[in-house]
Design a protein around this motif. Structure first.
Motif, PDB file in Angstrom:
ATOM      1  N   LEU A 102       0.941  -1.265  -0.093  1.00  0.00           N
ATOM      2  CA  LEU A 102      -0.046   0.048   0.015  1.00  0.00           C
ATOM      3  C   LEU A 102       0.817   1.159  -0.126  1.00  0.00           C
ATOM      4  O   LEU A 102       0.235   2.303  -0.481  1.00  0.00           O
ATOM      5  N   ILE A 103       2.287   1.032   0.459  1.00  0.00           N
ATOM      6  CA  ILE A 103       2.789   2.344   0.747  1.00  0.00           C
ATOM      7  C   ILE A 103       3.401   2.728  -0.591  1.00  0.00           C
ATOM      8  O   ILE A 103       3.923   2.021  -1.452  1.00  0.00           O
ATOM      9  N   LYS A 104       3.346   4.181  -0.873  1.00  0.00           N
ATOM     10  CA  LYS A 104       3.804   4.503  -2.121  1.00  0.00           C
ATOM     11  C   LYS A 104       5.476   4.647  -2.070  1.00  0.00           C
ATOM     12  O   LYS A 104       5.872   4.826  -1.086  1.00  0.00           O
ATOM     13  N   VAL A 164       7.351   9.818  -1.736  1.00  0.00           N
ATOM     14  CA  VAL A 164       6.563  10.507  -0.844  1.00  0.00           C
ATOM     15  C   VAL A 164       6.982  12.148  -0.720  1.00  0.00           C
ATOM     16  O   VAL A 164       7.880  12.429  -1.405  1.00  0.00           O
ATOM     17  N   ILE A 211       3.558   6.840   6.845  1.00  0.00           N
ATOM     18  CA  ILE A 211       2.929   5.480   6.787  1.00  0.00           C
ATOM     19  C   ILE A 211       1.640   5.174   7.289  1.00  0.00           C
ATOM     20  O   ILE A 211       0.602   4.676   6.840  1.00  0.00           O
ATOM     21  N   VAL A 222      -1.831   5.886   5.415  1.00  0.00           N
ATOM     22  CA  VAL A 222      -2.016   4.888   4.477  1.00  0.00           C
ATOM     23  C   VAL A 222      -2.398   3.610   4.985  1.00  0.00           C
ATOM     24  O   VAL A 222      -3.453   2.696   4.677  1.00  0.00           O
ATOM     25  N   ARG A 223      -1.652   3.174   6.026  1.00  0.00           N
ATOM     26  CA  ARG A 223      -1.911   1.714   6.612  1.00  0.00           C
ATOM     27  C   ARG A 223      -3.131   1.619   7.554  1.00  0.00           C
ATOM     28  O   ARG A 223      -3.738   0.868   7.745  1.00  0.00           O
ATOM     29  N   ILE A 227      -5.848   2.914   7.257  1.00  0.00           N
ATOM     30  CA  ILE A 227      -7.254   2.522   6.593  1.00  0.00           C
ATOM     31  C   ILE A 227      -7.198   1.011   6.628  1.00  0.00           C
ATOM     32  O   ILE A 227      -8.611   0.610   6.528  1.00  0.00           O
TER      33      ILE A 227
END
Lengths: 331, 331
Positions: B211-213, B216, B252, B255-256, B258
């Protein structure tokens, strides 16, 4: 200058009008922003160079710049445009003294403009420190800092604190956060020296910032915050080896170094003579070698100057311990 | 397992074959990777939960897993696929003992798999620590760490050290760099506690990482490394307020979080009961409240459990000081 909140907290009671001086002369130091790996959050002050402000209380209201020396005519005399006068005026207004008297300012720049050594910050901090000293020091350094940040906004177009915070507080400072402002003084290891070289090439701060990409690879950011953490730990542990290993910039230096002729050669020279680390001071073009002794810093600056001489690039060199005091009264 | 360099440095001389034990039983702790603001570089060990390895020297060559308890059949018994046996085998091989005897391993998992609490790391570290103990401790913890990192690669597909380093070294660890490996132990402030809640929702580590882009915003990265620097300074200064202000993850967590049901509600509960900070443990779904006392950590975990009960989400809760020892021999 509207964002600085008035220092209302019974500051009136801190001002003893009998203690207001007629004149002060102040030195404020140059600074090395970023401290190589800590873009926009770390910086340290040096002993020299720096700027000098003489501030005189006068009957005529308002703040005037009566002379600027050492700037080659590059700085504005208009008191609203010059950061020294604008910040001093704001302090006077917030303390309710702007209608009681005025001040005249003489600014002597002992350091180059656009060098990456916090030239505007040194002037701003000298001015803000001077007006506070003139008034008998009603404000703490923490209270003065927001004025200096506003001054940076006027001078450079952005209100970063990585020059003004160390210039004002002295030592090595971490700007952990801007909203709210959270400045953390970090320990200064005994024997830490900076060997600084300012090559006479033009890299305006605004251009140097524009080169930097808005997004960076997360994997590089992880390396960078590992290094920032290592540097802070090294400062607390007085561990020069850890400090040296940590002061590596994988994000900004690769972009900005392109603007600085002979950067790679200067870095190689510095490391070969025993620098713990070498990188760009602020947005450059000044470069800095961090060393564990004055002798090594001197050797490095001489070796780099010799190299630049051969390339027909003029430069200034400075060797300095970390300045733990910040600005000081002269005389 | 080829990247671990053999510990050649006269390790033969450190092995006294008369000192080799017949059996050891080892506990290794769960860990909170990232420590909220230090993605991939920070982590700390807790007192409980953790995993238990019993290792027995046998005549038959090779390493075998004889039993695994507490894993619901999820872990491989194949000695080349199971990180505990694979790492133990590599140590035996590098020390030139693989042809002399074998070992049998019983693994008891006292902690959930896929919880974000370093489950595989606890097992790996227990196994590597156990084989070293069985042999009379010929290797230092620093020498054992690369085996544990290789074990992580086998278990999780990536060789991060933010669980294995604190699980092995104990305390709070900074992984400043991987190439070369540079582990910096950080001070543990007295009275620091973790209140951990593992909600029974499935968030596999691999998905959480995906999930992490890859890129950043630089401005967020600057906030993050300011926070990492503030956290390290706070640990050295024993300044819980600074620690709390600094433990914020702007990169982080957004995103996480969620992926973790009720994250915002759990965070609000933790902060309302006096947590210094609250965030995701490792890649989640476990969450952690950092507190300045055991009582506050207990109150928070109970309040969050009550809230999750109402949402019909099962959970485990753990309250623990930072474990400064790392793995230990049992009995």
């Amino acid at each position: 200058m509207n964002e600085v909140k008035s220092a209302e907290l019974m500051v009136d009671q801190r001002i003893n009008k009998d203690n207001i001086l007629n004149q002060v002369r102040v030195f404020a130091p140059a600074t090395v922003a970023n401290m190589i790996c800590g873009f926009d959050v770390l910086g340290f002050a040096v002993e020299a160079p720096g700027d000098e402000v003489t501030m005189t209380k006068v009957k005529q209201l308002g703040v005037r710049i009566t002379s600027i020396k050492g700037d080659d005519g590059r700085l504005p005399l208009d008191p609203e445009q010059n950061t020294v006068s604008a910040c001093a005026m704001k302090v006077l207004e917030d303390l309710g003294l702007a209608e009681e008297f005025g001040v005249e300012i003489e600014l002597v720049k002992h350091m180059p403009i656009g060098s990456g050594l916090g030239s505007s910050s040194a002037s701003t901090v000298a001015g803000v420190f001077a007006v506070n000293a003139l008034l008998g020091n009603p404000l703490t350094k923490e209270e003065l800092l927001p004025y200096c940040i506003e001054g940076e906004k006027l001078a450079c177009g952005h209100g970063h604190a990585d020059n003004v915070a160390p210039a004002l507080m002295g030592g090595i400072t971490l700007i952990r956060s801007y909203e709210p402002l959270d400045i953390v003084p970090l320990p200064v290891p005994a024997g830490m020296y900076a060997g600084i070289v300012f090559p006479h090439v033009d890299v305006p701060t605004r251009d140097a910032r524009q080169l930097i990409k808005e997004r960076v690879p997360l994997k590089d950011a992880v390396v960078q915050w590992g290094n920032v953490a290592g540097l802070v730990a090294g400062l607390y542990q007085n561990d020069f080896a850890l400090i040296g290993r940590s002061m590596q910039d994988v994000i900004i230096e690769p972009v900005r170094a392109i603007l600085i002729p002979q950067f790679a050669e200067m870095k190689a020279i510095a490391m070969s003579y025993g620098a713990l680390s070498f990188g760009i001071s602020g947005s450059g073009p000044s470069v800095v070698a961090i060393t564990q002794s004055e002798a090594v810093a001197k050797t490095i600056t001489i070796a780099i100057k010799n190299h630049l001489d051969k390339q027909e690039i003029d430069c200034n060199t400075y060797v300095s311990a970390v300045n733990t005091e910040g600005p000081r009264l002269l005389d």
